[in-house]
Design an enzyme around this catalytic site. Sequence first.
Site, mmCIF file in Angstrom:
data_model
loop_
_atom_site.group_PDB
_atom_site.id
_atom_site.type_symbol
_atom_site.label_atom_id
_atom_site.label_comp_id
_atom_site.label_asym_id
_atom_site.label_seq_id
_atom_site.Cartn_x
_atom_site.Cartn_y
_atom_site.Cartn_z
ATOM 1 N N GLY A 260 0.827 -1.206 0.000
ATOM 2 C CA GLY A 260 0.000 0.000 0.000
ATOM 3 C C GLY A 260 0.856 1.249 0.000
ATOM 4 N N GLY A 261 1.196 1.733 -1.177
ATOM 5 C CA GLY A 261 2.072 2.896 -1.294
ATOM 6 C C GLY A 261 1.324 4.210 -1.288
ATOM 7 N N SER B 44 -2.857 -4.891 6.026
ATOM 8 C CA SER B 44 -3.123 -6.325 5.884
ATOM 9 C C SER B 44 -1.968 -7.163 6.430
ATOM 10 C CB SER B 44 -3.416 -6.690 4.430
ATOM 11 O OG SER B 44 -2.320 -6.400 3.599
ATOM 12 N N ASP C 187 6.661 -4.737 -2.087
ATOM 13 C CA ASP C 187 6.095 -3.562 -2.760
ATOM 14 C C ASP C 187 7.200 -2.827 -3.503
ATOM 15 O OD1 ASP C 187 3.171 -1.968 -2.094
ATOM 16 O OD2 ASP C 187 4.705 -0.865 -3.194
ATOM 17 N N HIS D 136 -2.163 -5.456 -9.995
ATOM 18 C CA HIS D 136 -3.455 -5.699 -10.652
ATOM 19 C C HIS D 136 -3.352 -5.603 -12.169
ATOM 20 C CE1 HIS D 136 -4.874 -5.707 -6.669
ATOM 21 N NE2 HIS D 136 -5.094 -4.406 -6.526
#
Length: 226
Positions: A52-53, A63, A80, A125
């Site tokens: 999550g950047g 998470s 990441d 994604h």
Amino acid sequence: MQNTESNPTLDELAIMFGTDKSSRHHNYTRIYEDEFSGLRQKTRGLIEIGIGGQTYKGTAGSSLRMWSKYFANAHVVGVDVDPTTEADYGERVHVVIGDQTHRSTLDKAVTLVPSVDIIIDDGSHQNNLTIATFEYLFQYLRPGGVYVIEDTLCSGERQFNNVRGEMENFVMSIVRNIETNGRVLTKRNSSDFKKIDPDFVMNIYEKWVDSLTIYRGLYFIKKRSR
């Protein structure tokens, strides 16, 4: 699952730490609880791609904190590409900064867990990157392990430069591998599938993929236990 003070549900942990996997957003925790409740004490290693950047609307590392609390005996590794996600997310949580399609990045993540029991791709994604990551990491998943691809509803979204057919072809290739696995194993049990050459050598997916379960937004790919 009924909550106790020492044994909170996965959704309660998700809400506590602010991950979008909770019932307040994607509601993936309902599915994860069903799939993972029996593995809660057994899991020793989990790798999640995507921490999550800066562009993430939630809380970075939420998470990872959730998984480390849920799987109390596991080391959790987050991967990441964004260096701003490198932080202390708690005991037994490790961070690897790098591109999810670089072997060096994934190799480092694998070395940080005692056993690769669960892999979750909540990263780019982008279909091509998601598929490439699976194609490299699946070999390291332990027999009986689980590989999860998240947010599969994004597979046709143009903002990710995705073409839905890419993911559909990937899914169908897994289905065909499962079918080949079943036919070969049945043939070895004296069935009459005579079109399969006795010297046929299965590829890694034909040999090892046990099942593919499709949920709304999630794919669960399970590896054969033997």
